[in-house]
Design an enzyme around this catalytic site. Structure first.
Site: not given
Length: 308
Positions: A141-143
């Site tokens: 998942i994105d930062k």
């Protein structure tokens, strides 16, 4: 120049007059602004083939070149980083990733990532299918997205879990806050996603070089200017929820890439939480499902929204 990746960006009309360090942070959200500023100081960034300072402002149509250096040794190293482990056994673990933590090392983020913490916690016992830079990582998942991730401790578990993702039998539910009010209380977005033709770091709904992407959404609560929604993924394309919601005119609050030009800075990225995951255990064949509480940043933002 040292070895690394050469990146080229074009400044869009919406990014006119942005400082170059902010422009790069939007284009490269997995990197901190301080790292990008150091790259600018080293001369790794050129604007229209000219050196710049971090205060330089870009104009629509400008060309930005960025040389992203690779370190000599890119093997991820163990680090004693506190992790929120939701579940763990001999085959896998489920971790609740905080907002702001990068999942695996990448240029500009070789320390402080989830993988660094996992290597320390698991004493190196992670699947090797994705190589030395992403051990154990089955999906990411994105930062700036918080929430649940499953991690494989061995190659067999990795292959079984990856197959479930491929077959769309893996449960993934997110909650998000989006701009505006949706026309329907629930619906399906079935629109293919691929790389943006205008910016290789962004994704877009497109029929060219794209893959089918399906997001199911339902409204949990409406506020005056925003809506709290739940999303279930059938597919798992890069930035899928962010791209799909922006595509139908309801970008995520705080999203610096797909949202409006005036970003809600206090959110420090998109208001998006991977709340629930479910899968069949590779060893026992039992279906396991895990839920997580909404994090503080999400609850604080909801609490501050004017009612409808």
């Amino acid at each position: 120049m040292s070895t690394g990746e050469e990146l080229y960006f074009s400044v869009s009309p919406e990014q006119d007059s942005f400082r170059i360090d902010r422009f790069l942070q939007i284009e490269m959200p997995d990197h901190t602004r301080s790292f990008l500023q150091k790259c600018i100081e080293k001369g790794d960034v050129l604007l229209n083939n000219q050196p710049v300072t971090k205060n330089t402002k870009v104009k629509s149509g400008d060309s930005v070149f960025f040389h992203l250096s690779q370190p000599e040794d890119d093997t991820a190293k163990p680090e004693n980083i506190p992790l929120n482990i939701v579940y763990e056994d001999s085959s896998l673990l489920v971790v609740n990733k905080p907002k702001g933590m990068v999942v695996h090392p990448a240029p500009g983020n070789y320390t402080g990532t989830l993988v660094n913490g996992l290597l320390y916690h698991c004493q190196g016992r992670l699947s090797g299918i994705n190589g030395v830079i992403r051990p154990g990582i089955v999906h990411r998942i994105d930062k700036d997205t918080s929430g649940l991730l499953m991690v494989a401790k061995n190659d067999y578990a990795h292959q079984c879990l990856a197959a479930q993702i491929q077959e769309h039998s893996f449960t993934r539910e997110y909650e998000a806050v989006v701009y505006g009010h949706l026309k329907q209380a629930e619906g399906t977005i079935d629109a293919p996603i691929g790389r943006s033709k205008n910016d290789r770091k962004k994704m877009a709904v497109t029929t060219e070089h794209s893959k089918r992407a399906v997001t199911y959404y339902e409204v949990i609560e409406e506020y005056r200017d925003f809506s709290h929604i739940r999303c279930r993924l059938e597919t798992g394309r890069t930035h899928q929820i962010r791209v799909h919601m922006a595509y139908i005119g309801h970008p995520l609050a705080g999203d610096p890439v797909y949202g409006p030009k005036k970003v809600i800075e206090s959110l420090q990225g998109q208001c998006l939480h991977a709340k629930k995951i479910g899968f069949v255990h590779p060893e026992t064949s039992a279906y396991l499902e895990f839920d997580s509480e909404l994090p503080d940043y999400f609850l604080r933002f909801l609490a501050g929204l004017p009612q409808k």
